[in-house]
Design a protein around this motif. Sequence first.
Motif, PDB file in Angstrom:
ATOM      1  N   UNK A  91       0.836  -1.196   0.000  1.00 19.93           N
ATOM      2  CA  UNK A  91       0.000   0.000   0.000  1.00 19.93           C
ATOM      3  C   UNK A  91       0.870   1.244   0.000  1.00 19.93           C
ATOM      4  N   UNK A  92       0.590   2.143  -0.945  1.00 21.67           N
ATOM      5  CA  UNK A  92       1.247   3.438  -0.981  1.00 21.67           C
ATOM      6  C   UNK A  92       0.168   4.503  -1.120  1.00 21.67           C
ATOM      7  N   UNK A  93       0.500   5.701  -0.735  1.00 21.26           N
ATOM      8  CA  UNK A  93      -0.430   6.813  -0.890  1.00 21.26           C
ATOM      9  C   UNK A  93       0.064   7.672  -2.039  1.00 21.26           C
ATOM     10  N   UNK A  94      -0.802   7.860  -3.040  1.00 17.37           N
ATOM     11  CA  UNK A  94      -0.460   8.677  -4.193  1.00 17.37           C
ATOM     12  C   UNK A  94      -1.416   9.858  -4.215  1.00 17.37           C
ATOM     13  N   UNK A 109      -4.338   9.519  -1.820  1.00 16.65           N
ATOM     14  CA  UNK A 109      -5.270   8.408  -1.987  1.00 16.65           C
ATOM     15  C   UNK A 109      -4.503   7.086  -1.908  1.00 16.65           C
ATOM     16  N   UNK A 110      -5.019   6.150  -1.129  1.00 11.93           N
ATOM     17  CA  UNK A 110      -4.366   4.845  -0.989  1.00 11.93           C
ATOM     18  C   UNK A 110      -4.463   4.055  -2.292  1.00 11.93           C
ATOM     19  N   UNK A 111      -3.342   3.433  -2.653  1.00 10.87           N
ATOM     20  CA  UNK A 111      -3.282   2.584  -3.851  1.00 10.87           C
ATOM     21  C   UNK A 111      -2.562   1.295  -3.490  1.00 10.87           C
ATOM     22  N   UNK A 112      -3.020   0.205  -4.058  1.00 12.90           N
ATOM     23  CA  UNK A 112      -2.348  -1.085  -3.903  1.00 12.90           C
ATOM     24  C   UNK A 112      -1.483  -1.293  -5.139  1.00 12.90           C
ATOM     25  N   UNK A 151       8.804  11.453  -3.361  1.00  9.56           N
ATOM     26  CA  UNK A 151       8.491  10.296  -2.518  1.00  9.56           C
ATOM     27  C   UNK A 151       8.928  10.647  -1.101  1.00  9.56           C
ATOM     28  N   UNK A 152       7.975  10.614  -0.204  1.00  5.95           N
ATOM     29  CA  UNK A 152       8.235  10.966   1.201  1.00  5.95           C
ATOM     30  C   UNK A 152       8.926  12.326   1.321  1.00  5.95           C
ATOM     31  N   UNK A 153       8.491  13.271   0.475  1.00  8.63           N
ATOM     32  CA  UNK A 153       9.010  14.626   0.544  1.00  8.63           C
ATOM     33  C   UNK A 153      10.298  14.878  -0.204  1.00  8.63           C
ATOM     34  N   UNK A 154      10.867  13.858  -0.837  1.00  7.07           N
ATOM     35  CA  UNK A 154      12.121  13.998  -1.587  1.00  7.07           C
ATOM     36  C   UNK A 154      11.843  13.896  -3.081  1.00  7.07           C
ATOM     37  N   UNK A 155      12.250  14.911  -3.847  1.00  5.93           N
ATOM     38  CA  UNK A 155      12.036  14.905  -5.287  1.00  5.93           C
ATOM     39  C   UNK A 155      12.839  13.776  -5.924  1.00  5.93           C
ATOM     40  N   UNK A 156      12.195  13.076  -6.864  1.00  3.55           N
ATOM     41  CA  UNK A 156      12.848  11.996  -7.609  1.00  3.55           C
ATOM     42  C   UNK A 156      12.989  12.471  -9.052  1.00  3.55           C
ATOM     43  N   UNK A 178       4.858   4.223   1.588  1.00  6.32           N
ATOM     44  CA  UNK A 178       5.453   5.427   1.024  1.00  6.32           C
ATOM     45  C   UNK A 178       4.360   6.416   0.623  1.00  6.32           C
ATOM     46  N   UNK A 179       4.685   7.692   0.697  1.00  8.41           N
ATOM     47  CA  UNK A 179       3.789   8.763   0.254  1.00  8.41           C
ATOM     48  C   UNK A 179       4.362   9.360  -1.025  1.00  8.41           C
ATOM     49  N   UNK A 180       3.617   9.245  -2.095  1.00  7.66           N
ATOM     50  CA  UNK A 180       4.057   9.714  -3.422  1.00  7.66           C
ATOM     51  C   UNK A 180       3.192  10.907  -3.820  1.00  7.66           C
ATOM     52  N   UNK A 181       3.835  11.975  -4.249  1.00  7.89           N
ATOM     53  CA  UNK A 181       3.126  13.140  -4.758  1.00  7.89           C
ATOM     54  C   UNK A 181       3.488  13.293  -6.235  1.00  7.89           C
TER      55      UNK A 181
END
Length: 66
Positions: free
Chosen positions: A2-5, A8-11, A36-41, A55-58
Motif C-alpha cells: 500500500x502506498x499513498x499517491x 489516496x491509498x493505492x495497492x 516520494x516521502x518529501x524527496x524529489x525523484x 510510502x507517500x508519493x506526490x
Amino acid sequence: MNVTINGVAHELPSGATVAEAVKTLTETRNGVAVAVNGEVVSRGAWDSTALADADAVEVLTAVQGG
C-alpha cells in the motif's frame, strides 16, 4: 503493498517503481514532477526507484493557462 499517491491509498505490486506509480495517474511523462516521502525523484530515476510499503508519493503535473 500500500502506498499513498496524491493523498489516496493505492495497492501496487511489491517492488513497484516510481514510474509505475505515475502510470496510475497519467501516461504522460512531460511536465510531471514526483516526490516520494518529501524527496524529489528526478525523471531519470523513476524506473529504478523502488517504492516501499506506506510510502507517500506526490505526482504534480504542469498546467498551462491564462
